[in-house]
Design an enzyme around this catalytic site. Structure first.
Site, PDB file in Angstrom:
ATOM      1  CG  HIS A 146     -13.520   2.493   1.368  1.00  0.00           C
ATOM      2  ND1 HIS A 146     -14.339   2.560   2.468  1.00  0.00           N
ATOM      3  CD2 HIS A 146     -12.600   3.725   1.559  1.00  0.00           C
ATOM      4  CE1 HIS A 146     -14.023   3.526   3.349  1.00  0.00           C
ATOM      5  NE2 HIS A 146     -12.896   4.242   2.779  1.00  0.00           N
TER       6      HIS A 146
ATOM      7  N   GLY B  27      -4.361  -4.170   5.603  1.00  0.00           N
ATOM      8  CA  GLY B  27      -4.103  -5.444   4.900  1.00  0.00           C
ATOM      9  C   GLY B  27      -2.953  -6.235   5.399  1.00  0.00           C
TER      10      GLY B  27
ATOM     11  CD  GLU C 215     -10.355   5.704   7.404  1.00  0.00           C
ATOM     12  OE1 GLU C 215     -10.409   4.501   7.270  1.00  0.00           O
ATOM     13  OE2 GLU C 215     -10.616   6.587   6.087  1.00  0.00           O
TER      14      GLU C 215
ATOM     15  CD  GLU D 140       0.107   0.825  32.789  1.00  0.00           C
ATOM     16  OE1 GLU D 140       1.038   1.879  33.371  1.00  0.00           O
ATOM     17  OE2 GLU D 140      -0.956   0.461  33.559  1.00  0.00           O
TER      18      GLU D 140
ATOM     19  N   GLY E 240      -0.912  -2.088  -2.922  1.00  0.00           N
ATOM     20  CA  GLY E 240      -0.494  -1.291  -2.000  1.00  0.00           C
ATOM     21  C   GLY E 240      -0.552  -1.953  -0.607  1.00  0.00           C
TER      22      GLY E 240
ATOM     23  N   GLY F  49      -6.787   6.718  -6.421  1.00  0.00           N
ATOM     24  CA  GLY F  49      -6.399   6.207  -7.637  1.00  0.00           C
ATOM     25  C   GLY F  49      -7.545   5.665  -8.518  1.00  0.00           C
ATOM     26  CD  GLN F  50     -10.954   2.247  -5.345  1.00  0.00           C
ATOM     27  OE1 GLN F  50     -12.136   2.479  -5.519  1.00  0.00           O
ATOM     28  NE2 GLN F  50     -10.506   1.587  -4.459  1.00  0.00           N
TER      29      GLN F  50
ATOM     30  CD  GLU G 173       1.338   5.490  34.225  1.00  0.00           C
ATOM     31  OE1 GLU G 173       0.238   4.662  34.228  1.00  0.00           O
ATOM     32  OE2 GLU G 173       2.463   5.103  34.950  1.00  0.00           O
TER      33      GLU G 173
HETATM   34  N1  LIG Z   1      -5.106   0.013   3.737  1.00  0.00           N
HETATM   35  C1  LIG Z   1      -5.899  -0.811   4.258  1.00  0.00           C
HETATM   36  O1  LIG Z   1      -5.522  -1.837   5.107  1.00  0.00           O
HETATM   37  C2  LIG Z   1      -7.239  -0.930   4.040  1.00  0.00           C
HETATM   38  C3  LIG Z   1      -7.704  -0.128   2.826  1.00  0.00           C
HETATM   39  N2  LIG Z   1      -9.182  -0.138   2.453  1.00  0.00           N
HETATM   40  C4  LIG Z   1      -9.355   0.162   1.167  1.00  0.00           C
HETATM   41  O2  LIG Z   1      -8.830  -0.660   0.225  1.00  0.00           O
HETATM   42  C5  LIG Z   1      -8.565   0.073  -1.174  1.00  0.00           C
HETATM   43  C6  LIG Z   1      -7.235   0.090  -1.375  1.00  0.00           C
HETATM   44  O3  LIG Z   1      -6.503   0.678  -0.187  1.00  0.00           O
HETATM   45  P1  LIG Z   1      -4.954   0.529   0.124  1.00  0.00           P
HETATM   46  O4  LIG Z   1      -4.476  -0.878  -0.139  1.00  0.00           O
HETATM   47  O5  LIG Z   1      -4.592   1.202   1.282  1.00  0.00           O
HETATM   48  O6  LIG Z   1      -4.534   1.520  -1.178  1.00  0.00           O
HETATM   49  P2  LIG Z   1      -3.094   2.196  -1.430  1.00  0.00           P
HETATM   50  O7  LIG Z   1      -3.071   3.601  -1.136  1.00  0.00           O
HETATM   51  O8  LIG Z   1      -1.810   1.534  -0.769  1.00  0.00           O
HETATM   52  O9  LIG Z   1      -2.746   2.137  -3.034  1.00  0.00           O
HETATM   53  C7  LIG Z   1      -2.654   0.980  -3.601  1.00  0.00           C
HETATM   54  C8  LIG Z   1      -2.214   0.968  -4.923  1.00  0.00           C
HETATM   55  O10 LIG Z   1      -2.888   2.027  -5.716  1.00  0.00           O
HETATM   56  C9  LIG Z   1      -1.742   2.643  -6.730  1.00  0.00           C
HETATM   57  N3  LIG Z   1      -2.205   3.837  -7.237  1.00  0.00           N
HETATM   58  C10 LIG Z   1      -2.678   5.040  -6.509  1.00  0.00           C
HETATM   59  N4  LIG Z   1      -3.084   5.981  -7.583  1.00  0.00           N
HETATM   60  C11 LIG Z   1      -2.752   5.250  -8.822  1.00  0.00           C
HETATM   61  C12 LIG Z   1      -3.045   5.958 -10.065  1.00  0.00           C
HETATM   62  N5  LIG Z   1      -3.428   7.105 -10.265  1.00  0.00           N
HETATM   63  N6  LIG Z   1      -2.742   5.077 -11.257  1.00  0.00           N
HETATM   64  C13 LIG Z   1      -2.433   3.730 -10.855  1.00  0.00           C
HETATM   65  N7  LIG Z   1      -2.188   3.064  -9.561  1.00  0.00           N
HETATM   66  C14 LIG Z   1      -2.617   4.086  -8.616  1.00  0.00           C
HETATM   67  C15 LIG Z   1      -0.616   2.462  -5.868  1.00  0.00           C
HETATM   68  O11 LIG Z   1       0.495   2.329  -7.052  1.00  0.00           O
HETATM   69  C16 LIG Z   1      -0.759   1.648  -4.825  1.00  0.00           C
HETATM   70  O12 LIG Z   1      -0.209   0.290  -5.246  1.00  0.00           O
HETATM   71  C17 LIG Z   1      -9.297   1.362  -0.488  1.00  0.00           C
HETATM   72  O13 LIG Z   1     -10.451   1.453  -1.065  1.00  0.00           O
HETATM   73  C18 LIG Z   1      -9.244   1.596   0.689  1.00  0.00           C
HETATM   74  O14 LIG Z   1     -10.041   2.515   1.426  1.00  0.00           O
HETATM   75  C19 LIG Z   1     -10.147  -1.047   3.256  1.00  0.00           C
HETATM   76  C20 LIG Z   1      -9.549  -1.408   4.357  1.00  0.00           C
HETATM   77  C21 LIG Z   1      -8.187  -1.322   4.816  1.00  0.00           C
HETATM   78  C1  LIG Z   2      -7.465  -0.202   8.259  1.00  0.00           C
HETATM   79  C2  LIG Z   2      -8.672   0.211   7.813  1.00  0.00           C
HETATM   80  O1  LIG Z   2      -9.579  -0.557   7.740  1.00  0.00           O
HETATM   81  C3  LIG Z   2      -8.806   1.726   7.587  1.00  0.00           C
HETATM   82  C4  LIG Z   2      -8.124   2.311   8.851  1.00  0.00           C
HETATM   83  O2  LIG Z   2     -10.173   1.954   7.490  1.00  0.00           O
HETATM   84  C5  LIG Z   2      -7.954   2.259   6.224  1.00  0.00           C
HETATM   85  O3  LIG Z   2      -6.940   1.802   6.219  1.00  0.00           O
HETATM   86  O4  LIG Z   2      -8.737   2.865   5.588  1.00  0.00           O
HETATM   87 MG   LIG Z   3     -11.384   0.461   7.772  1.00  0.00          MG
HETATM   88 MG   LIG Z   4     -10.709   2.927   5.705  1.00  0.00          MG
END
Ligand SMILES: NC(=O)C1=CN([C@@H]2O[C@H](COP(=O)(O)OP(=O)(O)OC[C@H]3O[C@@H](n4cnc5c(N)ncnc54)[C@H](O)[C@@H]3O)[C@@H](O)[C@H]2O)C=CC1
Ligand SMILES: CC(=O)[C@](C)(O)C(=O)O
Ligand SMILES: [Mg+2]
Ligand SMILES: [Mg+2]
Length: 348
Positions: free
Chosen positions: A124, A153, A212, A248, A39, A102-103, A244
């Site tokens: 997480h 990411g 967040e 900025e 994702g 999803g996890q 404003e």
């Molecule tokens: N988005 C971010 O930048 C950040 C995310 N995290 C953590 O990293 C982990 C991944 O987050 P994201 O990348 O945002 O995830 P995301 O919401 O983008 O989902 C990742 C993938 O999960 C798959 N998915 C969702 N439900 C599913 C299911 N039922 N069966 C199979 N696949 C499924 C989707 O196809 C997607 O490709 C989470 O634990 C999140 O809290 C941590 C820091 C920042």
């Molecule tokens: C980007 C980040 O670390 C967040 C906001 O906690 C999240 O995407 O879950």
């Molecule tokens: Mg975070």
């Molecule tokens: Mg988060």
């Protein structure tokens, strides 16, 4: 591991100097890292690991949009890209980067492939901390570790390409092999962290969910909207109100805060602005403090986690989220923002 003094408090930090990439490669030389989920974090972490020379494969639902994205990013079906179960089977380290909801759904599949000595990695503290709600309880004979990049990411990847690094927190929940610490730190360096600060799963998820919902995303939009609406209600034009309130801040003032702190940003504004900001900031702090206290309470009670599980487990969760994002995008404030962005000379 370095002890670093942060504003008078000693904390444990791992830097690239003491744990260089070569050492990380050595630690993970015989491991197959499977990044499950493509994702937002999945692409950033897996591509950085690959470019850093680690043995990494991706596991994603076949036929999904994210699968196509992985192919477009250079992952090869049957070689470095597999269905979720096959990737988990091949892995010695499973990086569990599906959405938090999803996890839960996929956990029975992952659990099957957690043979003794493998490592289960999260970005997480959610799944483990709220285990009564998620049902994610790993077997005792695997390492359970966490590296949580403190940013999107997308930024993790962009900053890596620019030769920079996003900071991450790390934690060990379960050390079954005696190698959990070196594994987690090596992975943290491998995914492109600039430095790693220590936490535990619970503190990670409580602070992350608060941040967040608070200043990083929720509160900032709320305070923008309150100021923008006030200016508009008093007859200011959209462009004036947006400039404003947002433009900025992001273009001129936040880069100064990032560079050298709030007092430095203040010092580079007029004495008139400084006088007013110094007088008013505590009012805003006091007005919002009760909301932050309530927010933290909801996080600690598990209510925020439950809400996210319930709503993000629905089949149409993505459409619903997109609908809400569309509403935000189509609000006058952000429509104005789109025009203002186009007018930036560098975008012409
Ligand atoms: N988005 C971010 O930048 C950040 C995310 N995290 C953590 O990293 C982990 C991944 O987050 P994201 O990348 O945002 O995830 P995301 O919401 O983008 O989902 C990742 C993938 O999960 C798959 N998915 C969702 N439900 C599913 C299911 N039922 N069966 C199979 N696949 C499924 C989707 O196809 C997607 O490709 C989470 O634990 C999140 O809290 C941590 C820091 C920042
Ligand atoms: C980007 C980040 O670390 C967040 C906001 O906690 C999240 O995407 O879950
Ligand atoms: Mg975070
Ligand atoms: Mg988060």
């Amino acid at each position: 591991m370095a002890q670093i003094n942060f504003g008078g408090v000693e904390e444990k930090v791992v830097t690239r100097e003491e744990f260089p990439l070569e050492k990380a490669r050595e630690v993970l030389r015989d491991e197959t890292i499977a990044v499950i989920g493509y994702g937002v974090q999945g692409p950033g972490q897996s591509l950085n690991l690959k470019d850093n020379g680690f043995n990494v494969i991706v596991g994603q639902r076949e036929g999904s949009k994210s699968w196509d994205k992985a192919v477009a990013d250079g992952w090869v079906p049957g070689k470095t890209l597999f269905g979720i179960e096959e990737a988990a089977r091949r892995a010695t380290i499973i990086q569990y980067l599906l959405s938090d909801a999803g996890q839960i759904a996929v956990w029975p599949t992952i659990e099957k492939h957690l043979a003794p000595g493998k490592a289960l990695y999260f970005s997480h503290g959610f799944g483990i901390t709220y285990k009564e709600r998620t049902g994610i309880v790993p077997p005792a004979d695997v390492d359970v570790i966490l590296v949580a990049p403190k940013g999107s990411g997308t930024s993790l990847r962009r900053m890596f390409i620019e030769g920079r690094g996003l900071n991450s927190s790390y934690a060990v929940f379960q050390d079954a092999t005696g190698r959990a610490f070196e594994r987690v730190v090596a992975l943290g360096i491998g995914v492109g962290s600039g430095y790693l600060f220590e936490t535990d799963f619970k503190r990670e998820v409580y602070s992350d969910l608060t941040g967040e919902r608070g200043t990083l995303m929720g509160a900032i939009q709320g305070i923008f909207a309150a100021q923008y609406d006030t200016l508009r209600a008093h007859g200011h034009t959209p462009s004036e109100a947006f400039n404003e309130t947002v433009e900025e801040l992001t273009q001129s003032l936040m880069p100064l805060v990032a560079e050298n702190g709030m007092d430095w940003m203040y010092a580079n504004c007029s004495t008139t602005a400084q006088r007013g900001a110094l007088d008013w900031w505590k009012r805003f702090r006091d007005a919002t403090k009760p909301v932050f206290e309530e927010l933290y309470g909801e996080v600690a009670a598990g209510n925020e986690a439950q809400r996210s599980i319930d709503l993000n487990s629905k089949p149409d969760y993505r459409e619903k989220l997109n609908e809400e994002l569309r509403e935000m995008r189509e609000s006058e404030m952000w429509q104005t923002g789109a025009v203002v962005r186009k007018l930036r000379p560098e975008n012409n």
